[in-house]
Design an enzyme around this catalytic site. Structure first.
Site, PDB file in Angstrom:
ATOM      1  N   LYS A  16       0.828  -1.208   0.000  1.00  0.00           N
ATOM      2  CA  LYS A  16       0.000   0.000   0.000  1.00  0.00           C
ATOM      3  C   LYS A  16       0.863   1.259   0.000  1.00  0.00           C
ATOM      4  O   LYS A  16       0.629   2.184  -0.781  1.00  0.00           O
ATOM      5  CB  LYS A  16      -0.933  -0.039   1.222  1.00  0.00           C
ATOM      6  CG  LYS A  16      -1.867   1.153   1.330  1.00  0.00           C
ATOM      7  CD  LYS A  16      -3.100   0.812   2.132  1.00  0.00           C
ATOM      8  CE  LYS A  16      -2.870   0.843   3.623  1.00  0.00           C
ATOM      9  NZ  LYS A  16      -2.676   2.226   4.147  1.00  0.00           N
ATOM     10  N   ASP A 311       1.770  -0.954  12.056  1.00  0.00           N
ATOM     11  CA  ASP A 311       0.463  -1.412  11.567  1.00  0.00           C
ATOM     12  C   ASP A 311       0.165  -2.857  11.977  1.00  0.00           C
ATOM     13  O   ASP A 311      -0.969  -3.324  11.817  1.00  0.00           O
ATOM     14  CB  ASP A 311       0.401  -1.292  10.037  1.00  0.00           C
ATOM     15  CG  ASP A 311       0.409   0.175   9.589  1.00  0.00           C
ATOM     16  OD1 ASP A 311       0.036   1.048  10.394  1.00  0.00           O
ATOM     17  OD2 ASP A 311       0.799   0.442   8.440  1.00  0.00           O
TER      18      ASP A 311
END
Ligand code: S3P
Length: 424
Positions: A16, A311
């Site tokens: 991403k 994350d």
């Protein structure tokens, strides 16, 4: 004699962070770039949509994209608000780019993004000369008026790749030298990509600096798989959740050391984890991660380990319920300003399924259990919470229901089918 279960191989979708940066750099380059295997997730669609509104002809996101850049400073004044959706990376990186364009643009986002802090980018970019006007407090919606910028040497109190990248991109487009110091180096994809495209970059520890360039070269990039998405399947394999207790091979993954913190901790917990670099893509090492199940033990996670696994901390907290002993994560206050307050949401959900978890001001503590874990959890629309609890349900074999399974489309659209395939 029992046969060793076959290793399962999976290539998770594109990274991403690299996908956002590839679109932005292609838009700013002086010529045609080619991007293969971009992540077609909701967040990356947000960056593509914002760039289209700024006059860049970005085709629908497909496996093979060609983008004609408008050159440094060549974006066009938008006629509509720039919708960043759920994506903090879109809002913050584009704030840097827009600060160096002499027009006004308005940034908006969804409810979650409109609660997240923007002062962290507004402060350095305003110090460089851009004007930031917030509707209310220091969140989206906001209006940015860019113009000619001054150089800056910025010391950031938090390790944030989004803040660092916003400043580097402002320096790039505004053609002024910039440098950023952060407590611990955050992911360095922007530095690597800009260096690969001909910009003079210097990085050392938590310090990154850019020397102005006249233009940005167009490029070819095959986006490697996302280590943050791979982490879900790695955790599953480590806890014996792949069908037949098999190992997993995660292929073509970005092996940037600033992203591998979770895999290092997984190894510390006792899992059999290894990785090997096979090629390089725009300055990023790429290769295979292999994970085999073992009995896991809880570990402490300290502040300096946090940026390289920021994350993955919700996933680690879920996995810690299946490890012997205690896992304590500290120095992770940044989790409170992610897509949800990930400290409070993770602890609340772990308790809801019967785990032993406790909230700390800057982290959390989890004690492992062999007992059943089941119940309903709330994702708060946060993709990483939904996937972390999806993995927990799969490894515990218990019934964990998730209110909003669709939110995984923010970063890993095929997550549920990949999970079903490797557990079947
Ligand atoms: C990202 C940086 C990190 C990370 C986010 C993606 C990026 O955020 O949590 O998912 O692509 O630069 P912060 O910079 O706020 O830590």
């Amino acid at each position: 004699m029992t046969a060793t279960p076959a290793t399962r191989a999976v290539r998770v979708p594109g990274d991403k962070s690299i996908s956002h940066r590839a679109l932005i750099c292609a838009a700013l380059a002086g010529g045609r770039s080619r991007i293969r295997h971009i992540l077609p997730s909701a967040d990356v669609h947000s960056t593509a949509g914002v760039l289209r509104a700024l006059g860049v002809a970005i085709p629908p996101l497909a496996d093979d994209l060609r983008i004609d850049g408008r050159g440094l400073g060549g974006l066009a004044e938008p006629s509509e608000p720039l919708d960043c959706g759920n994506s903090g990376t879109t809002a913050r990186l584009m704030s840097g780019v827009l600060s160096a364009h002499s027009f006004t643009s308005r940034l908006i986002g969804d409810e979650s993004l409109s609660r997240r802090p923007m002062a962290r980018v507004a402060r350095p970019l305003a110090a460089m000369g851009a004007t930031f006007v917030f509707d209310d407090a220091e969140h989206l919606p906001l209006a940015i008026t860019g113009g000619s910028l001054a150089p800056i040497e910025w010391t950031s109190p938090t390790s944030s790749a989004q803040v660092k990248s916003a400043i580097l991109l402002a320096g790039l487009v505004g053609r002024v030298p910039v440098s950023v110091v952060e407590p611990v180096r955050s992911r360095d994809h922007t530095e690597r990509m800009l260096a690969a495209l001909g910009v003079e970059m210097r990085s050392c520890g938590g310090h990154a600096a850019l020397t102005p360039a006249t233009d940005l070269s167009p490029f070819q990039l095959d986006v490697p798989a996302d280590p943050s998405s791979a982490a879900f399947l790695a955790a599953l394999a480590a806890a014996g959740g792949v069908a037949g207790g098999a190992s997993i091979e995660l292929t073509d993954v970005a092996l940037n050391p600033t992203r591998l913190g979770f895999f290092r901790v997984l190894r510390q917990m006792g899992a059999d984890v290894s990785w090997e670099v096979e090629r390089e893509e725009c300055g990023e090492p790429v290769g295979t991660i292999t994970v085999a199940p073992r009995a896991l033990t809880g570990v402490p996670v300290h502040a300096e380990q946090v940026p390289a696994m920021i994350d993955e901390l919700p996933l680690l907290a879920c996995l810690a319920t299946r490890a012997e002993g205690e896992t304590e994560i500290r120095g992770a206050g940044e989790l409170r300003v992610k897509e949800s307050d990930r400290i409070s949401a993770v602890v609340q959900n772990l308790r809801a399924v019967g785990a032993d978890a406790e909230e700390l001001p800057d982290g959390l503590r989890v004690r492992g259990t062999r007992g059943a874990l089941g119940g309903a959890i709330r994702s708060y629309g946060d993709h990483r919470l939904a996937m972390a609890f999806g993995v927990l349900g799969a490894v515990s074999g218990d019934d964990i229901t998730i209110d909003d399974r669709e939110c995984v489309s923010v970063s890993y659209p095929g997550f549920w089918s990949d999970l079903a395939r490797v557990t079947a």
